[in-house]
Design a protein around this motif. Structure first.
Motif, PDB file in Angstrom:
ATOM      1  N   ASP A  76      31.693   8.789  54.392  1.00  0.00           N
ATOM      2  CA  ASP A  76      30.724   9.190  53.823  1.00  0.00           C
ATOM      3  C   ASP A  76      29.810   9.769  52.830  1.00  0.00           C
ATOM      4  O   ASP A  76      29.691   8.633  51.751  1.00  0.00           O
ATOM      5  CB  ASP A  76      28.971   8.862  55.135  1.00  0.00           C
ATOM      6  N   ARG A  77      30.342  10.447  52.268  1.00  0.00           N
ATOM      7  CA  ARG A  77      30.217  11.402  51.359  1.00  0.00           C
ATOM      8  C   ARG A  77      30.485  11.127  50.105  1.00  0.00           C
ATOM      9  O   ARG A  77      30.551  10.919  49.068  1.00  0.00           O
ATOM     10  CB  ARG A  77      30.321  13.001  51.971  1.00  0.00           C
ATOM     11  N   ALA A  78      31.951  10.521  51.324  1.00  0.00           N
ATOM     12  CA  ALA A  78      33.302  10.503  49.963  1.00  0.00           C
ATOM     13  C   ALA A  78      32.515   8.910  48.935  1.00  0.00           C
ATOM     14  O   ALA A  78      32.867   9.236  47.905  1.00  0.00           O
ATOM     15  CB  ALA A  78      34.346  10.024  50.447  1.00  0.00           C
ATOM     16  N   MET A  79      32.368   7.950  49.994  1.00  0.00           N
ATOM     17  CA  MET A  79      31.873   6.728  49.248  1.00  0.00           C
ATOM     18  C   MET A  79      30.584   7.292  48.754  1.00  0.00           C
ATOM     19  O   MET A  79      30.132   6.631  47.740  1.00  0.00           O
ATOM     20  CB  MET A  79      32.045   6.399  50.953  1.00  0.00           C
ATOM     21  N   THR A  80      29.847   7.958  48.771  1.00  0.00           N
ATOM     22  CA  THR A  80      28.442   8.482  48.132  1.00  0.00           C
ATOM     23  C   THR A  80      28.420   8.784  46.888  1.00  0.00           C
ATOM     24  O   THR A  80      28.427   8.391  45.544  1.00  0.00           O
ATOM     25  CB  THR A  80      27.505   9.051  48.803  1.00  0.00           C
ATOM     26  N   MET A  81      29.876   9.976  46.651  1.00  0.00           N
ATOM     27  CA  MET A  81      29.783  10.284  45.238  1.00  0.00           C
ATOM     28  C   MET A  81      31.097   9.534  45.015  1.00  0.00           C
ATOM     29  O   MET A  81      30.593   9.335  43.393  1.00  0.00           O
ATOM     30  CB  MET A  81      31.177  11.564  46.168  1.00  0.00           C
ATOM     31  N   CYS A  82      31.823   8.366  44.967  1.00  0.00           N
ATOM     32  CA  CYS A  82      31.785   7.063  44.181  1.00  0.00           C
ATOM     33  C   CYS A  82      31.124   6.706  43.609  1.00  0.00           C
ATOM     34  O   CYS A  82      31.256   5.986  42.017  1.00  0.00           O
ATOM     35  CB  CYS A  82      32.541   6.262  44.928  1.00  0.00           C
ATOM     36  N   ALA A 130      36.710  15.661  47.147  1.00  0.00           N
ATOM     37  CA  ALA A 130      35.939  14.682  48.262  1.00  0.00           C
ATOM     38  C   ALA A 130      36.682  13.643  49.281  1.00  0.00           C
ATOM     39  O   ALA A 130      36.482  13.174  50.138  1.00  0.00           O
ATOM     40  CB  ALA A 130      34.625  14.228  48.592  1.00  0.00           C
ATOM     41  N   LEU A 131      37.314  12.923  48.379  1.00  0.00           N
ATOM     42  CA  LEU A 131      37.952  11.690  48.505  1.00  0.00           C
ATOM     43  C   LEU A 131      39.610  12.368  49.353  1.00  0.00           C
ATOM     44  O   LEU A 131      39.876  11.758  50.411  1.00  0.00           O
ATOM     45  CB  LEU A 131      38.401  11.007  47.391  1.00  0.00           C
ATOM     46  N   ARG A 132      40.418  13.216  48.783  1.00  0.00           N
ATOM     47  CA  ARG A 132      41.116  13.899  49.309  1.00  0.00           C
ATOM     48  C   ARG A 132      40.446  14.986  50.370  1.00  0.00           C
ATOM     49  O   ARG A 132      41.672  14.231  51.865  1.00  0.00           O
ATOM     50  CB  ARG A 132      41.574  15.328  48.685  1.00  0.00           C
ATOM     51  N   ASP A 133      39.795  15.245  50.600  1.00  0.00           N
ATOM     52  CA  ASP A 133      38.674  16.035  52.221  1.00  0.00           C
ATOM     53  C   ASP A 133      38.562  14.426  52.919  1.00  0.00           C
ATOM     54  O   ASP A 133      39.638  15.048  54.573  1.00  0.00           O
ATOM     55  CB  ASP A 133      37.722  16.140  51.918  1.00  0.00           C
ATOM     56  N   TYR A 134      38.613  12.998  52.414  1.00  0.00           N
ATOM     57  CA  TYR A 134      38.514  12.117  53.523  1.00  0.00           C
ATOM     58  C   TYR A 134      39.816  11.297  53.884  1.00  0.00           C
ATOM     59  O   TYR A 134      39.792  11.296  54.804  1.00  0.00           O
ATOM     60  CB  TYR A 134      37.785  11.146  53.269  1.00  0.00           C
ATOM     61  N   ALA A 135      40.692  11.867  52.955  1.00  0.00           N
ATOM     62  CA  ALA A 135      41.880  10.846  53.187  1.00  0.00           C
ATOM     63  C   ALA A 135      42.941  11.736  54.367  1.00  0.00           C
ATOM     64  O   ALA A 135      43.602  11.203  55.040  1.00  0.00           O
ATOM     65  CB  ALA A 135      42.299  10.576  52.325  1.00  0.00           C
ATOM     66  N   ARG A 136      42.657  12.710  54.329  1.00  0.00           N
ATOM     67  CA  ARG A 136      42.829  13.849  55.535  1.00  0.00           C
ATOM     68  C   ARG A 136      42.556  12.915  56.722  1.00  0.00           C
ATOM     69  O   ARG A 136      44.046  13.668  57.565  1.00  0.00           O
ATOM     70  CB  ARG A 136      42.704  15.389  54.956  1.00  0.00           C
ATOM     71  N   ILE A 137      41.578  12.354  56.748  1.00  0.00           N
ATOM     72  CA  ILE A 137      41.130  12.815  58.596  1.00  0.00           C
ATOM     73  C   ILE A 137      41.173  10.700  58.315  1.00  0.00           C
ATOM     74  O   ILE A 137      41.287  10.434  59.632  1.00  0.00           O
ATOM     75  CB  ILE A 137      40.210  13.183  58.917  1.00  0.00           C
ATOM     76  N   ARG A 138      41.322  10.340  57.209  1.00  0.00           N
ATOM     77  CA  ARG A 138      41.677   8.451  57.598  1.00  0.00           C
ATOM     78  C   ARG A 138      42.177   8.150  58.648  1.00  0.00           C
ATOM     79  O   ARG A 138      43.134   8.327  59.045  1.00  0.00           O
ATOM     80  CB  ARG A 138      41.634   8.060  56.419  1.00  0.00           C
ATOM     81  N   PRO A 139      41.380   7.628  59.260  1.00  0.00           N
ATOM     82  CA  PRO A 139      42.562   6.913  60.225  1.00  0.00           C
ATOM     83  C   PRO A 139      43.723   5.957  59.903  1.00  0.00           C
ATOM     84  O   PRO A 139      43.865   5.087  58.752  1.00  0.00           O
ATOM     85  CB  PRO A 139      41.319   5.448  61.641  1.00  0.00           C
ATOM     86  N   PRO A 140      44.524   5.619  60.910  1.00  0.00           N
ATOM     87  CA  PRO A 140      45.938   5.198  60.331  1.00  0.00           C
ATOM     88  C   PRO A 140      45.827   3.917  60.491  1.00  0.00           C
ATOM     89  O   PRO A 140      44.551   3.102  61.333  1.00  0.00           O
ATOM     90  CB  PRO A 140      46.880   5.386  61.110  1.00  0.00           C
ATOM     91  N   THR A 141      46.058   3.033  59.447  1.00  0.00           N
ATOM     92  CA  THR A 141      46.036   1.399  59.493  1.00  0.00           C
ATOM     93  C   THR A 141      46.968   0.397  58.608  1.00  0.00           C
ATOM     94  O   THR A 141      47.734   1.191  58.183  1.00  0.00           O
ATOM     95  CB  THR A 141      44.172   1.403  58.859  1.00  0.00           C
ATOM     96  N   ASP A 142      46.861  -0.916  59.201  1.00  0.00           N
ATOM     97  CA  ASP A 142      48.540  -1.155  57.689  1.00  0.00           C
ATOM     98  C   ASP A 142      47.366  -2.134  56.468  1.00  0.00           C
ATOM     99  O   ASP A 142      48.192  -2.580  56.547  1.00  0.00           O
ATOM    100  CB  ASP A 142      48.608  -2.654  58.869  1.00  0.00           C
ATOM    101  N   HIS A 143      46.691  -1.961  56.563  1.00  0.00           N
ATOM    102  CA  HIS A 143      46.657  -1.729  55.007  1.00  0.00           C
ATOM    103  C   HIS A 143      45.764  -0.778  53.528  1.00  0.00           C
ATOM    104  O   HIS A 143      46.172   0.734  54.416  1.00  0.00           O
ATOM    105  CB  HIS A 143      44.792  -3.263  54.995  1.00  0.00           C
ATOM    106  N   ASP A 144      45.667  -0.995  53.150  1.00  0.00           N
ATOM    107  CA  ASP A 144      45.436   0.283  51.594  1.00  0.00           C
ATOM    108  C   ASP A 144      44.253  -0.162  51.564  1.00  0.00           C
ATOM    109  O   ASP A 144      43.828   1.090  50.423  1.00  0.00           O
ATOM    110  CB  ASP A 144      46.585  -0.506  50.740  1.00  0.00           C
ATOM    111  N   PHE A 145      43.192  -0.848  52.552  1.00  0.00           N
ATOM    112  CA  PHE A 145      41.588  -0.085  51.619  1.00  0.00           C
ATOM    113  C   PHE A 145      41.143   1.547  52.542  1.00  0.00           C
ATOM    114  O   PHE A 145      41.460   2.165  52.957  1.00  0.00           O
ATOM    115  CB  PHE A 145      40.346  -0.735  52.231  1.00  0.00           C
TER     116      PHE A 145
END
Length: 178
Positions: A76-82, A130-145
């Motif tokens: 949520d912080r990364a989205m808000t920073m964007c 902030a994006l890097r911090d989030y990307a490290r814990i992003r759940p695995p998924t089969d799409h690029d979002f």
């Protein structure tokens, strides 16, 4: 512009665009933020100007309200920073992809929204962190979002409603802290 027949509303829109451009130039480190703050508003006969932007203290408090110890807080912080730092719309944030980030060039490719064209923005180091911090814990998924559900509906792309709810909760936290 006023002498060229611009209405007060149109004039304020042009001035708002100029302020946003100067904030963008400030993010690139090429002008002081005070320059953007110096752009005036034009009176609309007692109405407040249309361009209402959070000041630095409000933006700082908002971004500090996210719990960065949790995965949802990081997302949520990364989205808000964007949105707060780059001026992205909710739909643009929802459509961002991992491949949108060029880490080497420090750039972010923003997809088209609102009938416009996509664009490439500079990626300031604090937003990239902030994006890097989030990307490290992003759940695995089969799409690029880039931004996906965590906990409920893990791995599914977030919606604009998810983004709105995250901002609303953060604003509520900010008001409680005052």
């Amino acid at each position: 512009l006023r002498r060229d027949g611009y209405s007060p509303r149109s004039l304020n829109l042009e001035l708002c665009i100029l302020r946003q451009f100067l904030r963008f130039v400030h993010l690139r480190g090429q002008c002081p933020l005070l320059l953007a703050d110096a752009v005036p508003t034009f009176s609309e006969r007692g109405r407040a100007p249309r361009c209402d932007v959070a000041n630095d203290e409000e933006r700082r408090r908002l971004l500090a309200s996210f719990d960065r110890r949790t995965a949802i807080g990081r997302r949520d912080r990364a989205m808000t920073m964007c949105m707060a730092e780059l001026g992205l719309r909710r739909i643009e944030v929802a459509r961002l992809c991992l491949s949108s980030i060029d880490w080497q060039r420090a750039a972010l490719t923003v997809p088209a929204a609102k009938g416009g064209r996509g664009r490439v923005l500079p990626l300031p180091s604090h937003v990239a962190a902030a994006l890097r911090d989030y990307a490290r814990i992003r759940p695995p998924t089969d799409h690029d979002f880039l931004f996906v559900g965590i906990g409920t509906l893990p791995g599914r792309a977030v919606t604009t409603a998810t983004i709105s709810a995250a901002i609303w909760r953060a604003c509520q936290r900010c008001h409680r802290k005052q």
